[in-house]
Design a protein around this motif. Structure first.
Motif, PDB file in Angstrom:
ATOM      1  N   VAL A   7       0.850  -1.191   0.000  1.00 21.33           N
ATOM      2  CA  VAL A   7       0.000   0.000   0.000  1.00 21.33           C
ATOM      3  C   VAL A   7       0.883   1.237   0.000  1.00 21.33           C
ATOM      4  N   LYS A   8       0.656   2.099  -0.966  1.00 25.52           N
ATOM      5  CA  LYS A   8       1.394   3.368  -1.014  1.00 25.52           C
ATOM      6  C   LYS A   8       0.505   4.486  -0.486  1.00 25.52           C
ATOM      7  N   LEU A   9       0.984   5.139   0.540  1.00 24.72           N
ATOM      8  CA  LEU A   9       0.276   6.303   1.076  1.00 24.72           C
ATOM      9  C   LEU A   9       0.860   7.508   0.348  1.00 24.72           C
ATOM     10  N   GLY A  11       1.838  11.123  -1.205  1.00 21.32           N
ATOM     11  CA  GLY A  11       2.126  12.419  -0.584  1.00 21.32           C
ATOM     12  C   GLY A  11       0.896  13.313  -0.532  1.00 21.32           C
ATOM     13  N   ALA A  12       0.000  13.147  -1.530  1.00 21.46           N
ATOM     14  CA  ALA A  12      -1.205  13.975  -1.555  1.00 21.46           C
ATOM     15  C   ALA A  12      -2.178  13.579  -0.444  1.00 21.46           C
ATOM     16  N   ALA A  13      -2.053  12.344   0.045  1.00 23.30           N
ATOM     17  CA  ALA A  13      -2.951  11.881   1.104  1.00 23.30           C
ATOM     18  C   ALA A  13      -2.399  12.181   2.500  1.00 23.30           C
ATOM     19  N   ASN A  16       0.056  18.164   2.987  1.00 22.38           N
ATOM     20  CA  ASN A  16      -0.547  19.219   2.179  1.00 22.38           C
ATOM     21  C   ASN A  16       0.470  19.584   1.099  1.00 22.38           C
ATOM     22  N   LYS A  17       0.248  19.059  -0.102  1.00 22.06           N
ATOM     23  CA  LYS A  17       1.251  19.203  -1.162  1.00 22.06           C
ATOM     24  C   LYS A  17       1.393  20.642  -1.655  1.00 22.06           C
ATOM     25  N   LYS A  18       0.463  21.514  -1.242  1.00 22.14           N
ATOM     26  CA  LYS A  18       0.565  22.911  -1.684  1.00 22.14           C
ATOM     27  C   LYS A  18       1.487  23.701  -0.781  1.00 22.14           C
ATOM     28  N   ILE A 189      -2.927   4.876  -2.512  1.00 23.02           N
ATOM     29  CA  ILE A 189      -3.930   5.697  -1.842  1.00 23.02           C
ATOM     30  C   ILE A 189      -3.566   7.158  -2.090  1.00 23.02           C
ATOM     31  N   THR A 190      -4.515   7.891  -2.645  1.00 25.38           N
ATOM     32  CA  THR A 190      -4.246   9.301  -2.903  1.00 25.38           C
ATOM     33  C   THR A 190      -5.459  10.146  -2.501  1.00 25.38           C
ATOM     34  N   ASP A 191      -5.539  11.367  -3.009  1.00 22.81           N
ATOM     35  CA  ASP A 191      -6.630  12.248  -2.566  1.00 22.81           C
ATOM     36  C   ASP A 191      -7.760  12.356  -3.582  1.00 22.81           C
ATOM     37  N   VAL A 192      -7.690  11.560  -4.651  1.00 29.64           N
ATOM     38  CA  VAL A 192      -8.800  11.501  -5.606  1.00 29.64           C
ATOM     39  C   VAL A 192      -9.130  10.013  -5.824  1.00 29.64           C
ATOM     40  N   ILE A 195      -8.021   7.623 -11.656  1.00 28.98           N
ATOM     41  CA  ILE A 195      -7.641   8.375 -12.849  1.00 28.98           C
ATOM     42  C   ILE A 195      -8.899   8.866 -13.554  1.00 28.98           C
ATOM     43  N   TYR A 196      -8.944  10.136 -13.791  1.00 29.86           N
ATOM     44  CA  TYR A 196     -10.056  10.732 -14.538  1.00 29.86           C
ATOM     45  C   TYR A 196      -9.579  11.092 -15.940  1.00 29.86           C
ATOM     46  N   LYS A 197     -10.538  11.404 -16.775  1.00 25.77           N
ATOM     47  CA  LYS A 197     -10.184  11.816 -18.144  1.00 25.77           C
ATOM     48  C   LYS A 197      -9.267  13.035 -18.095  1.00 25.77           C
ATOM     49  N   CYS A 198      -9.536  13.936 -17.150  1.00 24.84           N
ATOM     50  CA  CYS A 198      -8.577  15.011 -16.895  1.00 24.84           C
ATOM     51  C   CYS A 198      -8.591  15.343 -15.399  1.00 24.84           C
ATOM     52  N   ASP A 199      -7.610  16.101 -14.938  1.00 23.33           N
ATOM     53  CA  ASP A 199      -7.441  16.364 -13.507  1.00 23.33           C
ATOM     54  C   ASP A 199      -8.743  16.860 -12.869  1.00 23.33           C
ATOM     55  N   PRO A 200      -9.296  16.112 -11.906  1.00 20.49           N
ATOM     56  CA  PRO A 200     -10.575  16.517 -11.307  1.00 20.49           C
ATOM     57  C   PRO A 200     -10.481  17.816 -10.518  1.00 20.49           C
ATOM     58  N   LYS A 201      -9.249  18.203 -10.145  1.00 17.36           N
ATOM     59  CA  LYS A 201      -9.117  19.472  -9.412  1.00 17.36           C
ATOM     60  C   LYS A 201      -9.136  20.659 -10.375  1.00 17.36           C
ATOM     61  N   VAL A 202      -8.844  20.387 -11.626  1.00 16.96           N
ATOM     62  CA  VAL A 202      -8.868  21.451 -12.624  1.00 16.96           C
ATOM     63  C   VAL A 202     -10.230  21.482 -13.304  1.00 16.96           C
ATOM     64  N   GLU A 222      -4.514   8.308 -23.330  1.00 15.71           N
ATOM     65  CA  GLU A 222      -5.225   9.583 -23.221  1.00 15.71           C
ATOM     66  C   GLU A 222      -4.660  10.417 -22.088  1.00 15.71           C
ATOM     67  N   LEU A 223      -4.377   9.743 -20.964  1.00 17.48           N
ATOM     68  CA  LEU A 223      -3.855  10.487 -19.830  1.00 17.48           C
ATOM     69  C   LEU A 223      -2.418  10.919 -20.100  1.00 17.48           C
ATOM     70  N   THR A 224      -1.664  10.040 -20.762  1.00 12.79           N
ATOM     71  CA  THR A 224      -0.276  10.369 -21.037  1.00 12.79           C
ATOM     72  C   THR A 224      -0.184  11.637 -21.880  1.00 12.79           C
ATOM     73  N   GLY A 242       3.131   9.636 -13.492  1.00  8.05           N
ATOM     74  CA  GLY A 242       4.176   8.714 -13.035  1.00  8.05           C
ATOM     75  C   GLY A 242       3.535   7.465 -12.437  1.00  8.05           C
ATOM     76  N   LYS A 243       2.483   7.687 -11.673  1.00  3.92           N
ATOM     77  CA  LYS A 243       1.788   6.560 -11.047  1.00  3.92           C
ATOM     78  C   LYS A 243       1.216   5.609 -12.111  1.00  3.92           C
ATOM     79  N   VAL A 244       0.629   6.183 -13.152  1.00  2.00           N
ATOM     80  CA  VAL A 244       0.062   5.363 -14.227  1.00  2.00           C
ATOM     81  C   VAL A 244       1.169   4.528 -14.881  1.00  2.00           C
TER      82      VAL A 244
HETATM   83  P1  ATP Z   1       2.567  10.000  -5.942  1.00  2.00           P
HETATM   84  O1  ATP Z   1       3.400   9.400  -4.932  1.00  2.00           O
HETATM   85  O2  ATP Z   1       2.372   9.028  -7.056  1.00  2.00           O
HETATM   86  O3  ATP Z   1       3.025  11.297  -6.451  1.00  2.00           O
HETATM   87  P2  ATP Z   1       0.313  11.316  -4.599  1.00  2.00           P
HETATM   88  O4  ATP Z   1      -0.734  10.742  -3.721  1.00  2.00           O
HETATM   89  O5  ATP Z   1       1.190  12.353  -4.031  1.00  2.00           O
HETATM   90  O6  ATP Z   1       1.125  10.149  -5.198  1.00  2.00           O
HETATM   91  P3  ATP Z   1      -0.124  12.971  -6.832  1.00  2.00           P
HETATM   92  O7  ATP Z   1       1.112  12.652  -7.558  1.00  2.00           O
HETATM   93  O8  ATP Z   1      -0.230  14.315  -6.194  1.00  2.00           O
HETATM   94  O9  ATP Z   1      -0.472  11.858  -5.799  1.00  2.00           O
HETATM   95  O10 ATP Z   1      -1.332  12.724  -7.800  1.00  2.00           O
HETATM   96  C1  ATP Z   1      -2.663  12.947  -7.348  1.00  2.00           C
HETATM   97  C2  ATP Z   1      -3.139  14.227  -7.953  1.00  2.00           C
HETATM   98  O11 ATP Z   1      -3.089  14.098  -9.356  1.00  2.00           O
HETATM   99  C3  ATP Z   1      -4.570  14.530  -7.634  1.00  2.00           C
HETATM  100  O12 ATP Z   1      -4.646  15.345  -6.498  1.00  2.00           O
HETATM  101  C4  ATP Z   1      -5.073  15.226  -8.905  1.00  2.00           C
HETATM  102  O13 ATP Z   1      -5.319  16.612  -8.685  1.00  2.00           O
HETATM  103  C5  ATP Z   1      -3.921  15.090  -9.887  1.00  2.00           C
HETATM  104  N1  ATP Z   1      -4.307  14.658 -11.231  1.00  2.00           N
HETATM  105  C6  ATP Z   1      -3.783  15.153 -12.380  1.00  2.00           C
HETATM  106  N2  ATP Z   1      -4.333  14.569 -13.439  1.00  2.00           N
HETATM  107  C7  ATP Z   1      -5.243  13.675 -12.987  1.00  2.00           C
HETATM  108  C8  ATP Z   1      -6.145  12.772 -13.614  1.00  2.00           C
HETATM  109  N3  ATP Z   1      -6.235  12.688 -14.942  1.00  2.00           N
HETATM  110  N4  ATP Z   1      -6.922  11.995 -12.829  1.00  2.00           N
HETATM  111  C9  ATP Z   1      -6.841  12.077 -11.483  1.00  2.00           C
HETATM  112  N5  ATP Z   1      -6.014  12.937 -10.830  1.00  2.00           N
HETATM  113  C10 ATP Z   1      -5.217  13.722 -11.565  1.00  2.00           C
END
Ligand code: ATP
Ligand code: IPE
Length: 298
Positions: A7-9, A11-13, A16-18, A189-192, A195-202, A222-224, A242-244
């Protein structure tokens, strides 16, 4: 047969990556680690084993960018700044890792930190041959055999070509799947939810969760194609793309039936998937990578 779940926890989970060196809110971190402790108990009860890997989030990415640590110091004559940055990032990562293992220990999970810097020296970062991870895999196996939960993490490691580099937790997972045939599932494990068609935060609307990525399928392309420069936070290890890439590789290169799953922290679906539950909820929200066309057992 005893199986291993990694299980990978992300960084986004857990952070606070911001921000810089800021944990995720207390309640969120607590909910996530409570769930990991439950997952550990369930897996143990069924005779299975757990390896944890955590990301670096705000304890690693901004520091890696500031001191240019991914490309390393080999071509730099005066390394004073790089060495300062390297010592700094290692100290930030230790703070993060220490918090995670002490929270786990408080929840009766016998967690032992394994910092990658102590077990491998990479050779051009992600090009490093699997053999360089043998010592890491051997120690993880030893800890598992004693009943411990090894806790690895994305790290700033020494690199034989670059001097130093940033080794993602995703690569660590991949290399462990190459060396430990008992690994049958890798959960990110992440904060979304996946994988969505595009970034759900955007783009929250007109978006769609991709529930199944059959490895080798066109869907992942498509995601690449999504632009990396749209990333809203610093991520030197490639973010979701990178995760994909690594999820796809671990599933595709496995000789055994290994699946990889991306899901959101704190959800019932995350617990089901971490614990190898035989039947998932029909509406489970996650992205599953498999080699065949079956979407697990839904
Ligand atoms: P990692 O260790 O792989 O970096 P992480 O949990 O830190 O894991 P992020 O790398 O920050 O995760 O990736 C998660 C973020 O990716 C989400 O918060 C989301 O905003 C962003 N994201 C960008 N594109 C997509 C997408 N197509 N689908 C889902 N999330 C996306
Ligand atoms: C990054 O590891 C390691 C450092 C920046 C030191 P990961 O790639 O596994 O971390 P997250 O999950 O994106 O934060």
């Amino acid at each position: 047969m005893s199986k291993i779940v990694i299980v990978k926890l992300g960084g986004a989970a857990i952070t606070n990556k911001k921000s810089i060196c800021e944990f995720a809110p207390e309640s969120e971190l607590s909910a996530l680690l409570d769930q990991v402790a439950i997952a550990y108990e369930i897996l143990k009860g069924a005779g299975h084993q757990l390896i944890l890997v955590h990301g670096a989030g705000s304890f690693g990415h901004p520091q890696a960018v500031k001191y240019n640590l991914k490309s390393g110091w080999s071509s730099i004559r005066d390394r004073t700044y790089s060495l300062k940055g390297y010592a700094h990032i290692r100290s930030c990562l230790q703070i993060l890792s220490q918090r995670i293992v002490s929270e786990l220990e408080r929840r009766d999970v016998p967690a032992l930190t394994m910092s990658p810097i102590d077990y491998t020296e990479t050779i051009n970062c992600e090009e490093t041959p699997t053999g360089e991870f043998l010592a890491m895999a051997a120690r993880a196996t030893r800890y598992l055999s004693l009943g411990f939960v090894p806790v690895l993490h994305g790290d700033a490691v020494l690199d034989q070509i670059r001097g130093c580099t940033i080794l993602s937790g995703d690569i660590i997972m991949y290399q462990l799947t190459r060396l430990l045939p008992e690994v049958r599932r890798c959960v990110f494990i992440t904060d979304v939810c996946g994988i969505y068609k595009c970034d759900p935060k955007v783009n929250a609307e007109n978006n769609e969760l991709i529930q199944h990525i059959k490895v080798g399928n066109i869907v992942e392309e498509e995601l690449t194609n999504q632009q990396n420069d749209k990333m809203t936070v610093a991520d030197v290890t490639g973010g979701m793309q990178g995760k994909v890439k690594w999820a796809k590789r671990m599933v595709s290169h496995s000789q055994h039936s290994l699946d990889a799953v991306i899901c959101r922290w704190g959800t019932d679906d995350a617990l089901d998937i971490m614990t190898l539950k035989a039947k998932l909820a029909p509406n489970a929200r996650m992205t599953i990578f498999t080699k065949d066309s079956n979407l697990l057992n839904r």
